[in-house]
Motif scaffolding. Structure first.
Motif, PDB file in Angstrom:
ATOM      1  N   LYS A 879       0.873  -1.173   0.000  1.00 33.35           N
ATOM      2  CA  LYS A 879       0.000   0.000   0.000  1.00 33.35           C
ATOM      3  C   LYS A 879       0.909   1.221   0.000  1.00 33.35           C
ATOM      4  O   LYS A 879       1.743   1.383   0.900  1.00 33.35           O
ATOM      5  CB  LYS A 879      -0.895   0.003   1.248  1.00 33.35           C
ATOM      6  N   THR A 883      -4.934   6.972  -3.245  1.00 34.95           N
ATOM      7  CA  THR A 883      -5.113   6.835  -4.694  1.00 34.95           C
ATOM      8  C   THR A 883      -3.829   7.285  -5.355  1.00 34.95           C
ATOM      9  O   THR A 883      -3.030   8.011  -4.762  1.00 34.95           O
ATOM     10  CB  THR A 883      -6.277   7.696  -5.213  1.00 34.95           C
ATOM     11  N   ASP A 908      -2.399  -0.515  -9.017  1.00 35.56           N
ATOM     12  CA  ASP A 908      -3.840  -0.299  -8.945  1.00 35.56           C
ATOM     13  C   ASP A 908      -4.028   1.151  -8.513  1.00 35.56           C
ATOM     14  O   ASP A 908      -3.931   1.485  -7.333  1.00 35.56           O
ATOM     15  CB  ASP A 908      -4.459  -1.255  -7.924  1.00 35.56           C
ATOM     16  N   GLU A 911      -6.954   1.995  -5.948  1.00 38.78           N
ATOM     17  CA  GLU A 911      -6.774   1.521  -4.577  1.00 38.78           C
ATOM     18  C   GLU A 911      -5.458   1.987  -3.954  1.00 38.78           C
ATOM     19  O   GLU A 911      -5.252   1.834  -2.762  1.00 38.78           O
ATOM     20  CB  GLU A 911      -6.825  -0.010  -4.539  1.00 38.78           C
ATOM     21  N   LYS A 913      -2.449   0.722  -4.608  1.00 35.95           N
ATOM     22  CA  LYS A 913      -1.657  -0.460  -4.294  1.00 35.95           C
ATOM     23  C   LYS A 913      -0.644  -0.735  -5.401  1.00 35.95           C
ATOM     24  O   LYS A 913      -0.888  -0.444  -6.571  1.00 35.95           O
ATOM     25  CB  LYS A 913      -2.561  -1.686  -4.112  1.00 35.95           C
TER      26      LYS A 913
END
Length: 972
Positions: A879, A883, A908, A911, A913
């Motif tokens: 993470k 965003t 991503d 998310e 990520k």
């Protein structure tokens, strides 16, 4: 009306274009009235200084011609509905007779430019003499004083301040002495944001500016320059406020950095130098002998000596130039353009035109009047750009053609004519070429500020271009506007387009901030749209879907620092000739390859390499590869194609483009058949191929292929080319880029290059893969020199630290096992041992990481069951933010660019990520990410048996080699 004139011009408006279209009229009375009006406008346009009544009449007739031309282009039944216009035509002819404008004398004393002797490089005298200006300033720049020092060059306009600064820029020992450098030009009304972006883009070329706010730009510049020895040249400062802002970005430090400023104002020079007059260099006019040397070199560019009969008249012309290089070069260009350059009568005529005491402005005005009317129009057009704005020759040529300023039988000849006009203006010193890198190629230009003032005054007289700059906060246009230039976006319209004539605009140029861009919904008659926009707000986008309604559009160029939305369908733009998008694009219109009139297509991008205005040129077009590969009916009229987002392979339909002159393309893979597709293109003169995947076979060029090719650039991780006798018979320049590899032998590098008998220059650019050592680079250089040794042309080689190299699946398997095809068995054994040690180290580090995470109360604990050995692929999820935008994605990829063992990165963006696939140590990944994202943390680690192919997520595949690094960007 002479139909050999260009369709559109500053003096005649759209009269010539209209005359061609009105041939369809059957009413002889109407056609006779129009011919009479056109002839009268043409005659008055030849007057040197027409009276006010004539100027007003001419302006009204030009406006009438634009109105009629717009009506003819937009109304299907225009032939039967011309009566209202014919009433205005008769009234204009009646006014001409009533005012007795036939008595206005024609311009009979003009000294027209007939031809020119080719584009000249900078003409310099005296600056490089022993103890001259360059020597003296170089000594001050490298005197060993470790404190920041500011030098200021001061002198009147046209005396050569910019020329001296450019000579310093080119001195090799200065280039080597400083760690980084930048050259920027300001203006009387400067845009400091653009100036700072440009400086940052030059001193930090591999990391383009992300910031758009002044404070952020100053912070980024200060941080980057803090520990470096830098030299910055700031040309043409007009006010101390510019220096007050710029100096905030330059750390003083103790590394021997230098700043050079040029100005016409001595008080500004003193302020820049902290009022230490010893650091001010005052430029003096040329001596008589230097003036004569410059004059002779400029007039007789072919090396022919001056006739003795011209001595007396030339001495008088030189005296009236008052030792100013700008004036001497401009006058010399007029004289040198004549068929009989040694005709005493012609030179005496020039002497007669020049006043006894002549200023630079008066000389420039004389030179402008000597230009053919078509070249005058092209020069005036450059007023759409702000003072000292950087322009590109190719862009300007296309714009002149799109605006219908050029008359020639074919599109290719139009471009050639436009190029000759551009060279005339360069030779006269009205357009100056600008150095922005170490290349000897002239790529970037700007209009001299005195010429820009001349353009502005002439445009106002002719009402040719309406310019609104950021200093005008509210604007109400009372007259009809044909060409509108909005510069830096400060203006707001005080009334609606319907009441001001904005709906009649044919050409719109906008240079400024996205938040200031006006609505273009009402601009239905646009033929030309040129947008240079940068975002002043985070996470914005630029919506251009409305352009599908501009059915007359011929030219569209967008240079933008943010995402552009194009319409889903563009095929209705049947007149569109030029489409150039220098920005991210969400979706490429599916019918883009079917545009009927398309001549020039550019989808620029690749890496975020900024242009000299400081605007990143970046495109992410995931659909372009499939779109172009699958096209079955290409635009066969197209002349230039630039596809920098990579396509899979060369599509077969490109071989059908018989008019294609310039092709620049990045391809994922290149095979022998692809060369066969391109080799038969009859008009192809420039070919640039960047190949991402290593070539596994020899790429050959057969006899009779690429017959028209003059410039060839080929870049690939591995270089394997073969030129047979008779291939590329007209090739003049070749540039080849490849990578050095550890232990590679470089056999069959360039087979048969000696057969390229007309090549005059060979350039080599050598990148370096991660494991390559200095001796590998030396081996690559030596192999390139040996391969080109049989060729008599000039060979130059330079290194680059940016490399691109993708591997086929089979090669990846070799790499995983430590079996690089180019390494020996002894090296493979050594690599295998290194790989086993790395596996053990990674396993140990991974175990430590999991233990730390279990003890970390800030994050959820993660338990691994059946954790696979570190030698196999792992799927590791991190993470990094809530965003992620495109810039964040780019930072993530760059953060991991030095790590080993990464096979794939997946972002991503929604998310926030990041997924890493490969045999990489998660500890190292977290550490690298936290340099860019402070809150980055591990989510999970697990096995991965296949490469992830997510929908709607950014992904990059990398060689699965524990000892290789992430490869970035095209080789440059």
């Amino acid at each position: 009306m002479d139909l050999l004139l260009p369709p559109i011009s500053a003096s005649l408006g759209a009269m010539v274009s209209l005359a061609q279209k009105l041939d369809a009229l059957l009413d002889t009375e109407h056609t006779d009235e129009m011919r009479k009006l056109g002839t009268r406008l043409l005659e008055l346009s030849k007057a040197r200084d027409p009276p006010v009544t004539a100027r007003i009449w001419m302006k009204d007739v030009r406006e009438l011609s634009y109105d009629m031309d717009n009506f003819v282009d937009t109304e299907e039944d225009w032939i039967y509905n011309m009566s209202a216009f014919m009433g205005r035509v008769k009234e204009a002819n009646a006014r001409y007779e009533r005012y007795r404008l036939e008595s206005v004398p024609s311009h009979t004393d003009v000294f027209p430019i007939i031809n020119h002797c080719g584009q000249k490089t900078d003409l310099v005298v005296g600056l490089h003499d022993k103890g001259g200006a360059v020597d003296r300033l170089c000594h001050l720049l490298t005197d060993g004083d470790e404190q920041l020092k500011v030098l200021s060059i001061v002198g009147v306009g046209g005396i050569g301040k910019t020329t001296l600064a450019k000579q310093l820029w080119r001195v090799h020992k200065l280039r080597d002495y400083f760690h980084c450098r930048a050259f920027v030009r300001t203006a009387k009304k400067p845009d400091m944001r653009r100036i700072l972006r440009s400086i940052l883009a030059q001193v930090r070329p591999h990391q383009p500016p992300d910031a758009s706010e002044m404070g952020d730009l100053i912070h980024d510049l200060t941080e980057h320059l803090q520990d470096k020895r830098y030299v910055i040249i700031i040309d043409d400062i007009w006010d101390t406020s510019v220096w007050d802002v710029a100096t905030c970005a330059f750390p003083e430090g103790n590394h021997g950095s230098r700043i050079i400023t040029t100005t016409e104002i001595e008080d500004v020079a003193l302020a820049c130098c902290s009022y230490q007059s010893k650091y001010i260099f005052k430029m003096e006019p040329l001596s008589v002998s230097q003036s004569k040397e410059l004059f002779t070199n400029a007039v007789f560019c072919s090396g022919k000596e001056k006739s003795p009969q011209l001595d007396e008249v030339s001495d008088e012309i030189i005296r009236r130039c008052d030792g100013l290089p700008q004036a001497i070069i401009s006058i010399s260009s007029v004289l040198g353009s004549q068929r009989e350059a040694n005709a005493v009568e012609s030179w005496e005529q020039v002497q007669h035109f020049l006043l006894t005491s002549t200023t630079s402005v008066e000389i420039l005005n004389f030179c402008y009047n000597s230009l053919p009317s078509c070249v005058q129009t092209c020069l005036l057009y450059l007023g759409i750009y702000p003072e000292n704005y950087i322009i590109l020759k190719e862009d300007i040529m296309k714009q002149w053609v799109a605006e219908c300023f050029i008359r020639a039988p074919t599109e290719k000849e139009k471009m050639e004519v436009a190029g000759s006009y551009f060279d005339i203006l360069v030779n006269m010193g009205m357009i100056q070429h600008i150095d922005v890198d170490y290349s000897s190629e002239v790529l970037y230009y700007a209009v001299h500020h005195m010429v820009h003032d001349l353009i502005t005054s002439k445009s106002i007289e002719d009402n040719f271009i309406t310019v609104i700059d950021y200093s005008q906060r509210q604007v109400r246009l009372s007259n009809k506007v044909s060409r509108l230039s909005l510069q830096f976006g400060g203006a707001t319209f005080a009334s609606t387009p319907a009441s001001t004539g904005l709906s009649q605009i044919r050409s719109l140029t906008f240079i400024g901030l996205m938040s200031c861009f006006p609505s273009v919904v009402e601009f239905k008659l646009l033929r030309f749209l040129n947008l240079h926009i940068w975002s002043d707000q985070p996470s914005t986008y630029f919506d251009l879907r409305v352009i599908c309604e501009f059915v007359l559009l011929r030219y569209l160029q967008v240079t933008c620092s943010d995402t552009v939305y194009l319409p889903d369908q563009m095929q209705g733009l049947k007149h569109l000739e030029t489409l150039e998008i220098n920005a991210r694009v969400i979706v490429i219109p599916s019918d883009i390859v079917h545009l009927q009139s398309l001549l020039h297509l550019r989808l620029g991008g690749g890496t975020e390499l900024p242009d000299v205005t400081g605007i990143p040129r970046n495109v992410t077009v995931p659909s372009v590869a499939n779109l172009l590969d699958e096209s079955s009916s290409p635009p066969k009229s197209v002349m230039t194609i630039e596809l920098l987002p990579p396509i899979c392979r060369i599509p077969e339909w490109i071989g059908q483009l018989n008019n294609l002159c310039i092709l620049k393309v990045v391809v994922g893979e290149l095979l022998r058949d692809d060369i066969h597709i391109l080799g038969g293109l009859p008009a192809l003169t420039v070919l640039t191929l960047h190949v991402q995947r290593r070539t596994t076979e020899l790429i050959g060029f057969a006899p009779g292929t690429f017959n028209a090719l003059e410039y060839f650039e080929f870049r690939c991780g591995v270089l394997r080319l073969m030129f047979e006798e008779g291939a590329m018979p007209n090739l003049q320049r070749i540039k080849l880029g490849f990578n050095s590899h550890r232990g590679e032998q470089y056999d069959r590098l360039l087979v048969g290059i000696e057969h390229l008998s007309n090549v005059q220059e060979i350039s080599g650019i050598i990148g370096s893969t991660v494991r390559a050592e200095e001796y590998d680079l030396q081996a690559a250089e030596s192999a390139f020199k040996d391969a080109t040794g049989k060729h008599p042309s000039n060979v130059n080689i330079k290194r680059t630290d940016i490399a691109v190299e993708e591997y086929s699946p089979l090669e990846k398997q070799h790499l995983v096992r430590g079996k690089h095809p180019s390494t020996s068995s002894e090296q493979r054994g050594s690599q295998k041992q290194e790989s086993q040690q790395a596996i053990k180290q990674n396993a140990h580090s991974n175990s430590q990481l999991i233990n730390r995470i279990r003890d970390d109360k800030k994050h959820a604990s993660v338990e691994l069951q059946n954790d696979p050995p570190a030698s196999t692929q792992k799927r590791i999820v991190f993470k990094i933010a809530d965003t992620i935008d495109d810039r964040g994605k780019s930072r993530a990829f760059k953060a991991l660019s030095k790590l080993h063992g990464i096979d794939q990165l997946v972002v991503d963006m929604k998310e926030g990520k990041l997924t890493v696939v490969g045999g990489v140590d998660p500890v190292l990944v977290v550490s690298a990410l936290r340099a860019k994202f402070k809150g980055a943390h591990l989510i999970s680690v697990g096995p991965s048996t296949q490469v992830i192919k997510p929908e709607g997520r950014a992904s990059v595949e990398l060689p699965n080699d524990p000892r290789s690094s992430v490869q970035k960007g095209p080789i440059r």
